[in-house]
Design a protein around this motif. Structure first.
Motif, mmCIF file in Angstrom:
data_model
loop_
_atom_site.group_PDB
_atom_site.id
_atom_site.type_symbol
_atom_site.label_atom_id
_atom_site.label_comp_id
_atom_site.label_asym_id
_atom_site.label_seq_id
_atom_site.Cartn_x
_atom_site.Cartn_y
_atom_site.Cartn_z
ATOM 1 N N UNK A 197 0.826 -1.205 0.000
ATOM 2 C CA UNK A 197 0.000 0.000 0.000
ATOM 3 C C UNK A 197 0.863 1.259 0.000
ATOM 4 N N UNK A 198 1.869 1.295 0.897
ATOM 5 C CA UNK A 198 2.775 2.434 1.003
ATOM 6 C C UNK A 198 3.914 2.069 1.929
ATOM 7 N N UNK A 199 4.915 2.911 1.974
ATOM 8 C CA UNK A 199 6.047 2.740 2.869
ATOM 9 C C UNK A 199 5.992 3.856 3.913
ATOM 10 N N UNK A 200 6.216 3.499 5.185
ATOM 11 C CA UNK A 200 6.151 4.493 6.255
ATOM 12 C C UNK A 200 7.298 4.280 7.237
ATOM 13 N N UNK A 201 7.572 5.320 8.016
ATOM 14 C CA UNK A 201 8.482 5.210 9.151
ATOM 15 C C UNK A 201 7.628 5.127 10.408
ATOM 16 N N UNK A 202 7.912 4.186 11.274
ATOM 17 C CA UNK A 202 7.183 4.050 12.534
ATOM 18 C C UNK A 202 7.912 4.892 13.573
ATOM 19 N N UNK A 203 7.224 5.913 14.065
ATOM 20 C CA UNK A 203 7.837 6.863 14.983
ATOM 21 C C UNK A 203 7.595 6.466 16.433
ATOM 22 N N UNK A 204 8.431 6.979 17.320
ATOM 23 C CA UNK A 204 8.297 6.747 18.747
ATOM 24 C C UNK A 204 7.442 7.866 19.328
ATOM 25 N N UNK A 205 6.179 7.595 19.690
ATOM 26 C CA UNK A 205 5.296 8.673 20.151
ATOM 27 C C UNK A 205 5.786 9.348 21.428
#
Length: 152
Positions: A50-58
């Motif tokens: 679907x897409x590429x994302x970066x998983x961030x540290x909230x």
């Protein structure tokens, strides 16, 4: 497009690391680089990726609190639901929204800096959306598992 075992290995590797270099990906799944890249492109075009994302540290970004809000609407007609969905999409604090078929009408996952920030968001925005009848908030005590990888 029907996917095979190699496609599944490609998808599994990309779920773990969306920035993996094609040469490393090819080596991991047992292909040479050109056929591997071709398969990745086909998987993208076919909609498997679907897409590429970066998983961030909230927590590092000052949004370390996650809350779940169950929403009851005044009606379940198309206009009420469409208005609610459009309003929810405007707020980046709502990171997930599901329309439900059970007890409540919608379930939201919301991030906030702290409980006061959430309370302000709920009273200023969430409860004021036309058609929202009731909001019940659940506060998790511990995150046991959080993942983004689908079982392949």
């Amino acid at each position: 497009m029907k996917i095979d075992a190699i496609d599944r290995r490609i998808l599994a590797a990309l779920q773990r690391d969306g920035r993996i270099q094609n040469n490393d990906l090819a080596r991991e799944v047992g292909l040479s680089p050109s056929p591997c890249l071709r398969r990745v492109r086909l998987l993208e075009e076919a909609g498997y990726i679907d897409r590429y994302v970066a998983v961030l540290n909230p927590a590092k970004l000052g949004m370390g609190m996650t809350l779940f809000a169950r929403i009851w609407l005044t009606k379940q007609d198309e206009d009420t639901i469409e208005h609610f969905v459009a309003e929810v999409r405007k707020h980046p604090q709502v990171v997930e929204c599901y329309l439900m078929l059970g007890d409540c009408d919608a379930l939201l996952r919301i991030v906030a800096a702290d409980i006061d920030a959430y309370r302000r968001f709920q009273s200023t925005y969430l409860s004021r959306i036309r058609g929202v009848q009731n909001v019940k908030t659940d506060v998790p005590s511990q995150t046991v598992k959080e993942g983004f990888e689908l079982p392949l």
